[in-house]
Design an enzyme around this catalytic site. Structure first.
Site, PDB file in Angstrom:
ATOM      1  N   TYR A 170      48.766  43.713  82.871  1.00  0.00           N
ATOM      2  CA  TYR A 170      47.935  42.507  82.900  1.00  0.00           C
ATOM      3  C   TYR A 170      47.810  41.856  84.270  1.00  0.00           C
ATOM      4  CZ  TYR A 170      48.592  43.077  77.920  1.00  0.00           C
ATOM      5  OH  TYR A 170      48.621  43.604  76.650  1.00  0.00           O
TER       6      TYR A 170
ATOM      7  N   HIS B 246      38.977  41.911  76.967  1.00  0.00           N
ATOM      8  CA  HIS B 246      40.356  42.394  77.099  1.00  0.00           C
ATOM      9  C   HIS B 246      40.618  42.689  78.566  1.00  0.00           C
ATOM     10  CE1 HIS B 246      40.918  42.795  72.788  1.00  0.00           C
ATOM     11  NE2 HIS B 246      39.686  43.271  72.755  1.00  0.00           N
TER      12      HIS B 246
END
Length: 147
Positions: free
Chosen positions: A24, A99
Site C-alpha cells: 500500500y 483499490h
C-alpha cells in the site's frame, strides 16, 4: 451549489502509511484526502473512512440523498459485503470502485470484488495516485452526465 463527491474508505485504511507498505505504500489517509481535494478543485468532497460496515452503508445512503457521485475503496468489504453492494446498487449516479493495489495480482481471496457489479468504473493498481486519478475521472463523468 454542487453536490459533493463522496470519497468513502473501508476498514483498515486508517492504517495506511504503516500497514503493509510493500503493498500500500507509505502515503497516509490524510495525504490521500489532500490529493483528492486538490484533484477536485472547486468540486466539494466528503472524504470519510470507517472500520464499520454499517457506517459505510449509512454514508452511501447519505450520498444517495446528498451526493453527486461516489468514489469508494471498500477495502476488505469488497469481497464479502452484500449490504454495501445493495446500498451501492441504489445510488443513481456514477460510482468508481478504487483499490490501491491490483487485486487480480493478489491472493485468490482478494480477486473477486462484489462491488464491481455496481460500479461505473474500477481503478486499481495505481497506488495512492489512484485516488487523484479517480476523482479526476469522476469530474469528467459528471461533466459528461450534465452535458
Amino acid at each position: 451549489m454542487n453536490k459533493p463527491i463522496y470519497v468513502l474508505n473501508g476498514p483498515n485504511l486508517n492504517r495506511l502509511g504503516t500497514r503493509e507498505p510493500e503493498i500500500y505504500g507509505r502515503t497516509t489517509l490524510a495525504e490521500l484526502e489532500t490529493m483528492c481535494r486538490k484533484a477536485a478543485g472547486a468540486q466539494p468532497i466528503e472524504f470519510r473512512q470507517t472500520n464499520a460496515e454499517h457506517e459505510l452503508v449509512d454514508w452511501i445512503h447519505e450520498a444517495i440523498d446528498a451526493g453527486s457521485a461516489i468514489v469508494i475503496n471498500p477495502a476488505g468489504l469488497s469481497f464479502r459485503s452484500i449490504p454495501v453492494l445493495d446500498a451501492l446498487k441504489m445510488f443513481p449516479g456514477p460510482i468508481i470502485e478504487l483499490h490501491i493495489s491490483n487485486i487480480h495480482r493478489r491472493e485468490e481471496i482478494y480477486r473477486h470484488s462484489l462491488m464491481s457489479t455496481a460500479a461505473t468504473a474500477v481503478i486499481m493498481g495505481l497506488g495512492p495516485e489512484g485516488y487523484a486519478t479517480a476523482v479526476s475521472a469522476m469530474l469528467r463523468l459528471l461533466k459528461k452526465k450534465s452535458a
